[in-house]
Enzyme design. Structure first.
Site, PDB file in Angstrom:
ATOM      1  N   ASP A  19      -9.965  -0.430 -24.396  1.00  0.00           N
ATOM      2  CA  ASP A  19      -9.096  -1.253 -23.556  1.00  0.00           C
ATOM      3  C   ASP A  19      -7.687  -1.199 -24.136  1.00  0.00           C
ATOM      4  O   ASP A  19      -7.451  -1.640 -25.267  1.00  0.00           O
ATOM      5  CB  ASP A  19      -9.619  -2.690 -23.534  1.00  0.00           C
ATOM      6  CG  ASP A  19      -8.917  -3.546 -22.486  1.00  0.00           C
ATOM      7  OD1 ASP A  19      -8.153  -2.998 -21.684  1.00  0.00           O
ATOM      8  OD2 ASP A  19      -9.155  -4.765 -22.476  1.00  0.00           O
ATOM      9  N   ASP A 115      -6.301   1.562 -17.464  1.00  0.00           N
ATOM     10  CA  ASP A 115      -6.127   1.195 -18.871  1.00  0.00           C
ATOM     11  C   ASP A 115      -7.417   0.869 -19.620  1.00  0.00           C
ATOM     12  O   ASP A 115      -7.358   0.396 -20.754  1.00  0.00           O
ATOM     13  CB  ASP A 115      -5.154   0.022 -19.000  1.00  0.00           C
ATOM     14  CG  ASP A 115      -5.664  -1.235 -18.293  1.00  0.00           C
ATOM     15  OD1 ASP A 115      -6.583  -1.119 -17.456  1.00  0.00           O
ATOM     16  OD2 ASP A 115      -5.135  -2.322 -18.573  1.00  0.00           O
ATOM     17  N   GLU A 116      -8.576   1.109 -19.022  1.00  0.00           N
ATOM     18  CA  GLU A 116      -9.805   0.870 -19.774  1.00  0.00           C
ATOM     19  C   GLU A 116     -10.936   1.758 -19.262  1.00  0.00           C
ATOM     20  O   GLU A 116     -10.939   2.192 -18.111  1.00  0.00           O
ATOM     21  CB  GLU A 116     -10.223  -0.601 -19.730  1.00  0.00           C
ATOM     22  CG  GLU A 116     -10.536  -1.135 -18.348  1.00  0.00           C
ATOM     23  CD  GLU A 116     -11.056  -2.558 -18.379  1.00  0.00           C
ATOM     24  OE1 GLU A 116     -11.928  -2.857 -19.234  1.00  0.00           O
ATOM     25  OE2 GLU A 116     -10.605  -3.369 -17.549  1.00  0.00           O
TER      26      GLU A 116
END
EC number: 2.7.7.7
Length: 371
Positions: A19, A115-116
């Protein structure tokens, strides 16, 4: 079954959840020295005239500014906050570079957003064998090559890994091994469970359920009675059971947002105001993930917990705020709400075209999925 196949069958899974730390804000601070060390919000508008915060820097988070917060509220909490216009083309480019780092170690990558992502490194390309070491190498590569930081969670399943990645932010790495899972889940506060929102957490606490230990005292049937289908999930997850595979090619089916109100809504103007807020969240999510949908659905739950949905499809796929809000209002107006008390409203967009991100030329194409 030969010895090797049997060994792979019983081998403990090694799952990493990566993350990125304040992803959009960190990119803006990296690329603009003027923003470094200052409270910034990506999204929203100066003086809080409208919009919501997509991501806040850690300097802004110290004041209580959070993602999906109206910019007006962010301005109240942090008068010196700097609002920055999102650059989603740049965020997407960085996301692709991060994914390329992941591919050095495994092809089993399930992106949750830009983003993860989850990574299954039970068998890794470089025969490193240690998920902790792989997570460390990935974090270091992101720092060295992209001048950004990421937090990682390492465990034997997706649920535990995802919770672990949030425990030592920013730039953290948390490992929760098999011997720690039961103790970890028993001491975990109910609001930390994935799927437990504010309303469900409040309901649990009123029932005297504050931690995993409390949840564990209830049978599966009791949990289902109180929380519906989610009860079965709570029953398994509090015992550390999560057999979901890391799925590299899952397609986004819908993007939605909903809210349960502190009091029942009666006036249509109040309902429209709440729909407008949801439309902002939906529009921002769609644009952030470069998705457009053709079918808008409005969900209405009444005070007696009965629920209806109303949908409308359009010819051309949309992602813009005004159109989403307008159609949502029309769908609400078309529903029979006379003498009805509304406790929840939701909007979702579905029927997407094929949106594909090419991560490795002529090799692998992964579709975005929201978690």
């Amino acid at each position: 079954m030969n010895f090797m196949e049997n060994e792979l069958t019983v081998r403990q899974r090694k799952i990493i959840h990566i993350d990125m730390d304040a992803f959009y804000a960190s990119i803006e601070q990296r690329d603009n020295p003027h923003y470094r060390g200052k409270p910034i919000a990506v999204g929203g508008s100066p003086e809080g005239r409208g919009g919501v915060v997509a991501t806040a820097s850690y300097e802004a988070r110290k004041f209580g500014v959070r993602s999906a917060m109206p910019s007006k509220r962010a301005q109240q909490l942090c008068p010196d906050i700097i609002f920055v216009r999102p650059r989603f083309d740049v965020y997407k480019e960085v996301s692709v570079k991060i994914r390329e780092i992941f591919y050095r170690y495994t092809d089993l990558i399930e992106p949750l957003s830009l983003d993860e992502a989850f990574l299954d490194v039970t068998v890794d390309k470089q025969n490193i064998g240690s998920a902790i070491e792989i997570a460390t190498l990935i974090k270091q590569a992101i720092k060295d090559e992209l001048q950004l930081t990421a937090s990682a969670g390492v465990s034997v399943n997706k649920f535990i890994a995802k919770i672990a990645s949030d425990m030592q932010k920013p730039d953290g790495l948390t490992f929760i091994g098999p011997s720690r899972i039961h103790t970890f889940m028993e001491t975990l506060a109910v609001e930390k469970f994935f799927g437990v929102g504010k309303v469900t957490a409040e309901k649990m606490k009123k029932m005297g359920l504050h931690t995993g230990t409390d949840l564990k005292k209830l049978t599966e049937n009791e949990l289902v009675k109180h929380f519906g289908k989610a009860g079965r999930f709570f029953y398994k997850i509090v015992r550390g059971q999560d057999d979901r595979d890391v799925q590299p090619h899952r397609e986004t089916k819908s993007v939605g947002a909903e809210d349960t109100f502190a009091y029942d809504l009666i006036e249509i103007d109040e309902m429209n105001t709440e729909l407008d807020k949801l439309a902002v969240v939906i529009s921002n999510r769609l644009q952030r993930h470069q998705l457009k949908g053709r079918t808008i659905t409005v969900k209405i739950k009444f005070s007696d917990f009965k629920q209806i949905t109303r949908s409308q499809s359009v010819v051309n796929a949309i992602d813009n705020l005004d159109t989403i809000a307008s159609i949502a209002r029309q769908l609400l107006a078309a529903a029979d709400l006379e003498n009805k008390k509304v406790r929840l409203l939701g909007i979702s967009l579905s029927n997407f075209g094929e949106i594909v991100i090419r991560d490795k030329p002529d090799e692998i194409q992964d579709q975005l999925r929201l978690f």
